[in-house]
Design a protein around this motif. Structure first.
Motif, mmCIF file in Angstrom:
data_model
loop_
_atom_site.group_PDB
_atom_site.id
_atom_site.type_symbol
_atom_site.label_atom_id
_atom_site.label_comp_id
_atom_site.label_asym_id
_atom_site.label_seq_id
_atom_site.Cartn_x
_atom_site.Cartn_y
_atom_site.Cartn_z
ATOM 1 N N CYS A 124 -18.944 -6.195 38.514
ATOM 2 C CA CYS A 124 -20.069 -5.625 39.246
ATOM 3 C C CYS A 124 -21.272 -6.534 39.050
ATOM 4 O O CYS A 124 -21.693 -6.787 37.914
ATOM 5 C CB CYS A 124 -20.372 -4.216 38.734
ATOM 6 S SG CYS A 124 -21.893 -3.509 39.407
ATOM 7 N N THR A 125 -21.864 -7.030 40.135
ATOM 8 C CA THR A 125 -22.964 -7.995 40.013
ATOM 9 C C THR A 125 -24.211 -7.386 39.385
ATOM 10 O O THR A 125 -25.096 -8.114 38.940
ATOM 11 C CB THR A 125 -23.330 -8.555 41.395
ATOM 12 O OG1 THR A 125 -23.580 -7.467 42.303
ATOM 13 C CG2 THR A 125 -22.201 -9.425 41.937
ATOM 14 N N PHE A 126 -24.283 -6.068 39.304
ATOM 15 C CA PHE A 126 -25.453 -5.417 38.719
ATOM 16 C C PHE A 126 -25.300 -5.208 37.213
ATOM 17 O O PHE A 126 -26.275 -4.884 36.529
ATOM 18 C CB PHE A 126 -25.700 -4.067 39.407
ATOM 19 C CG PHE A 126 -26.929 -3.345 38.940
ATOM 20 C CD1 PHE A 126 -28.192 -3.889 39.117
ATOM 21 C CD2 PHE A 126 -26.834 -2.116 38.299
ATOM 22 C CE1 PHE A 126 -29.333 -3.226 38.676
ATOM 23 C CE2 PHE A 126 -27.960 -1.430 37.859
ATOM 24 C CZ PHE A 126 -29.220 -1.995 38.051
ATOM 25 N N ARG B 159 -27.892 -6.052 34.333
ATOM 26 C CA ARG B 159 -29.162 -5.320 34.294
ATOM 27 C C ARG B 159 -28.958 -3.815 34.183
ATOM 28 O O ARG B 159 -29.930 -3.066 34.094
ATOM 29 C CB ARG B 159 -29.959 -5.604 35.577
ATOM 30 C CG ARG B 159 -30.225 -7.064 35.842
ATOM 31 C CD ARG B 159 -30.846 -7.258 37.215
ATOM 32 N NE ARG B 159 -32.220 -6.798 37.264
ATOM 33 C CZ ARG B 159 -32.928 -6.669 38.393
ATOM 34 N NH1 ARG B 159 -32.346 -6.933 39.560
ATOM 35 N NH2 ARG B 159 -34.172 -6.251 38.365
ATOM 36 N N CYS B 160 -27.728 -3.375 34.190
ATOM 37 C CA CYS B 160 -27.444 -1.945 34.283
ATOM 38 C C CYS B 160 -27.593 -1.264 32.921
ATOM 39 O O CYS B 160 -26.964 -1.691 31.937
ATOM 40 C CB CYS B 160 -26.028 -1.726 34.814
ATOM 41 S SG CYS B 160 -25.601 0.021 35.020
ATOM 42 N N TYR C 244 -28.808 1.131 40.314
ATOM 43 C CA TYR C 244 -29.817 0.306 40.980
ATOM 44 C C TYR C 244 -30.679 1.147 41.914
ATOM 45 O O TYR C 244 -31.909 0.998 41.953
ATOM 46 C CB TYR C 244 -29.136 -0.823 41.752
ATOM 47 C CG TYR C 244 -30.111 -1.757 42.428
ATOM 48 C CD1 TYR C 244 -31.034 -2.484 41.688
ATOM 49 C CD2 TYR C 244 -30.104 -1.919 43.816
ATOM 50 C CE1 TYR C 244 -31.922 -3.347 42.307
ATOM 51 C CE2 TYR C 244 -30.988 -2.779 44.431
ATOM 52 C CZ TYR C 244 -31.898 -3.490 43.675
ATOM 53 O OH TYR C 244 -32.786 -4.343 44.289
ATOM 54 N N CYS D 237 -32.000 -10.039 47.982
ATOM 55 C CA CYS D 237 -30.747 -9.281 48.012
ATOM 56 C C CYS D 237 -30.002 -9.440 49.339
ATOM 57 O O CYS D 237 -28.902 -8.921 49.483
ATOM 58 C CB CYS D 237 -31.012 -7.807 47.738
ATOM 59 S SG CYS D 237 -31.876 -6.958 49.070
ATOM 60 N N HIS E 269 -26.283 5.401 42.360
ATOM 61 C CA HIS E 269 -26.065 4.084 41.766
ATOM 62 C C HIS E 269 -27.241 3.758 40.843
ATOM 63 O O HIS E 269 -28.390 4.051 41.177
ATOM 64 C CB HIS E 269 -25.947 3.023 42.868
ATOM 65 C CG HIS E 269 -25.425 1.711 42.388
ATOM 66 N ND1 HIS E 269 -26.198 0.801 41.697
ATOM 67 C CD2 HIS E 269 -24.186 1.148 42.491
ATOM 68 C CE1 HIS E 269 -25.480 -0.267 41.406
ATOM 69 N NE2 HIS E 269 -24.251 -0.085 41.866
ATOM 70 N N PRO F 127 -32.751 -10.163 40.304
ATOM 71 C CA PRO F 127 -31.456 -10.222 40.985
ATOM 72 C C PRO F 127 -30.773 -11.544 40.685
ATOM 73 O O PRO F 127 -31.441 -12.566 40.462
ATOM 74 C CB PRO F 127 -31.836 -10.108 42.469
ATOM 75 C CG PRO F 127 -33.168 -9.449 42.475
ATOM 76 C CD PRO F 127 -33.871 -9.925 41.241
ATOM 77 N N TYR G 244 -27.789 -4.974 47.125
ATOM 78 C CA TYR G 244 -27.973 -5.747 45.899
ATOM 79 C C TYR G 244 -27.000 -6.918 45.925
ATOM 80 O O TYR G 244 -25.810 -6.739 46.177
ATOM 81 C CB TYR G 244 -27.718 -4.888 44.654
ATOM 82 C CG TYR G 244 -28.065 -5.599 43.357
ATOM 83 C CD1 TYR G 244 -29.376 -5.698 42.940
ATOM 84 C CD2 TYR G 244 -27.067 -6.193 42.577
ATOM 85 C CE1 TYR G 244 -29.710 -6.353 41.762
ATOM 86 C CE2 TYR G 244 -27.393 -6.861 41.396
ATOM 87 C CZ TYR G 244 -28.722 -6.934 40.999
ATOM 88 O OH TYR G 244 -29.057 -7.597 39.842
ATOM 89 N N CYS H 154 -20.248 2.494 42.181
ATOM 90 C CA CYS H 154 -20.425 2.554 40.733
ATOM 91 C C CYS H 154 -19.231 3.258 40.109
ATOM 92 O O CYS H 154 -18.763 4.271 40.633
ATOM 93 C CB CYS H 154 -21.722 3.280 40.373
ATOM 94 S SG CYS H 154 -22.012 3.419 38.590
#
Length: 355
Positions: free
Chosen positions: A309-311, A314-315, A272, A70, A270, A299, A251, A340
Motif C-alpha cells: 500500500c503506497t500510503f 505515513r499510515c 488518508y 497525487c 481510509h 506523498p 493518493y 484499506c
C-alpha cells in the motif's frame, strides 16, 4: 456533440437549442475505465495515474480530492487528451459512450469545448494577457458553432451576464479584472459551447473566502440549471463535501476512497481520507478549531513508489502486511468503498491494538 456511432446521441447545438433526449439505457455521461498515465518511458517512466475508474451521470457533481502530486490535474487533462507528448495513456475514457483515447484529431477538436470543457487552475495564467476577455470567450463559439463575429460577440456578452459580470466587461483585458472576475470569465468560456461535462481544476485557488463562496454557488447553480455533469478538483474536502454529490479521494495516482461526498467527509474509512478531513477545522467543533490535525510526511515520489500500500509509510494504523500487500477498493457501506485492509475487517480493532 454529434455522435459517430449508433450508441450515442447528438449533443445540444452550440447555439443553445436543445438536442434530442437520450433514450433509457444509454451509457453514463462519462465513464473512465482503468485509466493510466505515464510520463516518459523505459527505466525513466513515471506513473502519474494508476488504474483510475470514474463515473459521472448528467447533472451529477463529482469531487476529486488529494494533496498536490497525487495525480488530480493529470487526470483532468487526460480526460480531453491535453497532456504533453511525453505522456502515455491507456484504458478507456468514454464521453457520452465514445472513447476519447481512440478519437482522431479532428473529432477530438470537435469534442473539446462542445462535448467537455475545462476551467483551468489559475485564471491569470490561462487567459491571454494581450486579448480582451470578450474575444477569448467568443473564439470557441466561432470555431464550433460557425457563428458570425457579431453573433459570437453577443454570445460572449450573454455568457458574462450569466456568470454575474456586466456584458461591458467583454472589452476588458485580464489584468483589468479582479481574481474572482477572471475566474468568472474562465467559467463563461467553459460554458461557451453548451458542453455536456465541465471539469473544474481548483476553480477557487488563491481566492478569498467570500469570492470562493460566490464562485462555488455560481458553479452549483449553473450545473443545476443546465443539467451538465461536473468534475471538481480540489485539495479541500470541506469545499467538495459542500458542493458535490460524490467524492473520490486520490493518493499516489490511485483512488483510495469513494462514496457520497458528505459521508466521505464526515466518516472517511481510509486513513488518508480521515487525515484529509481532520486537517480542516469544523464550525462548532472547538477541538478541531484549536487543534486541526495534519499528516506527517509527503506523498511519495511517483518514480519511486513504496511497495504494498503506497500510503503505509505515513499510515498511523498500518499493519505489517501493508508493506507488501496492495489493497483494492472494497465495500464499506452503501455506495462507499475504500482501499484499506482494515475496512470491514472483523479483527480490525484487535490488529490495530497490537501494532
Amino acid at each position: 456533440m454529434t455522435a459517430t456511432t449508433t450508441t450515442t446521441t447528438p449533443n445540444p447545438d452550440p447555439s443553445g437549442s436543445p438536442g434530442p433526449s437520450k433514450p433509457v439505457g444509454d451509457p453514463p455521461l462519462l465513464e473512465v475505465r482503468n485509466l493510466t498515465v505515464t510520463y516518459g518511458g523505459g527505466a525513466d517512466a513515471v506513473p502519474a495515474v494508476r488504474g483510475v475508474d470514474l463515473r459521472v451521470e448528467a447533472g451529477q457533481k463529482l469531487g476529486i480530492a488529494g494533496e498536490s502530486g497525487c495525480g488530480k490535474s493529470t487526470l483532468a487533462l487526460a480526460l480531453l487528451r491535453l497532456l504533453p507528448a511525453t505522456a502515455t495513456l491507456s484504458g478507456e475514457i468514454l464521453l457520452d459512450g465514445e472513447d476519447v483515447l481512440t478519437m482522431k484529431w479532428g473529432r477530438l477538436r470537435a469534442v473539446r469545448w462542445a462535448g467537455a470543457s475545462i476551467v483551468f487552475q489559475g485564471a491569470m495564467h490561462s487567459l491571454n494577457a494581450v486579448h480582451r476577455v470578450g474575444d477569448q470567450i467568443a473564439e470557441p463559439v466561432l470555431l464550433h458553432s460557425r457563428a458570425t463575429p457579431a453573433a459570437a460577440r453577443k454570445r460572449a456578452g450573454e455568457l458574462l451576464e450569466q456568470v454575474g459580470l456586466p456584458a461591458a466587461r467583454a472589452q476588458s483585458y485580464p489584468h483589468e479584472l479582479s481574481g474572482g472576475q477572471r475566474q468568472r470569465v474562465m467559467i463563461a468560456m467553459a460554458l461557451a459551447c453548451d458542453p455536456l461535462l465541465i471539469v473544474a481544476d481548483e476553480p477557487t485557488t488563491a481566492l478569498d473566502v467570500m469570492i470562493q463562496a460566490q464562485i462555488l454557488r455560481l458553479i452549483e447553480a449553473l450545473v443545476a440549471d443546465q443539467g451538465v455533469g461536473l468534475i471538481m478538483i480540489s485539495h479541500d474536502l470541506a469545499v467538495l463535501a459542500d458542493t458535490c454529490d460524490r467524492l473520490s479521494v486520490m493518493y499516489a495516482g490511485r483512488v483510495v476512497e469513494e462514496g457520497p461526498a458528505r459521508q466521505v467527509y464526515t466518516d472517511a474509512r481510509h486513513p488518508y481520507g480521515k487525515a484529509l478531513s481532520a486537517a480542516f477545522p469544523r464550525i462548532g467543533d472547538l477541538s478541531s478549531r484549536h487543534a486541526p490535525r495534519g499528516l506527517p510526511g509527503d506523498p511519495p515520489d511517483p518514480s519511486a513508489l513504496p511497495g504494498g500500500c503506497t500510503f503505509h509509510p505515513r499510515c498511523p494504523v498500518a499493519l505489517d502486511s501493508c508493506a507488501t500487500e496492495d489493497q483494492e477498493l472494497r465495500g464499506s457501506g452503501a455506495e462507499h468503498r475504500a482501499a484499506c485492509v482494515l475496512v470491514d475487517a472483523p479483527a480490525a480493532d484487535d490488529a490495530r491494538s497490537t501494532t
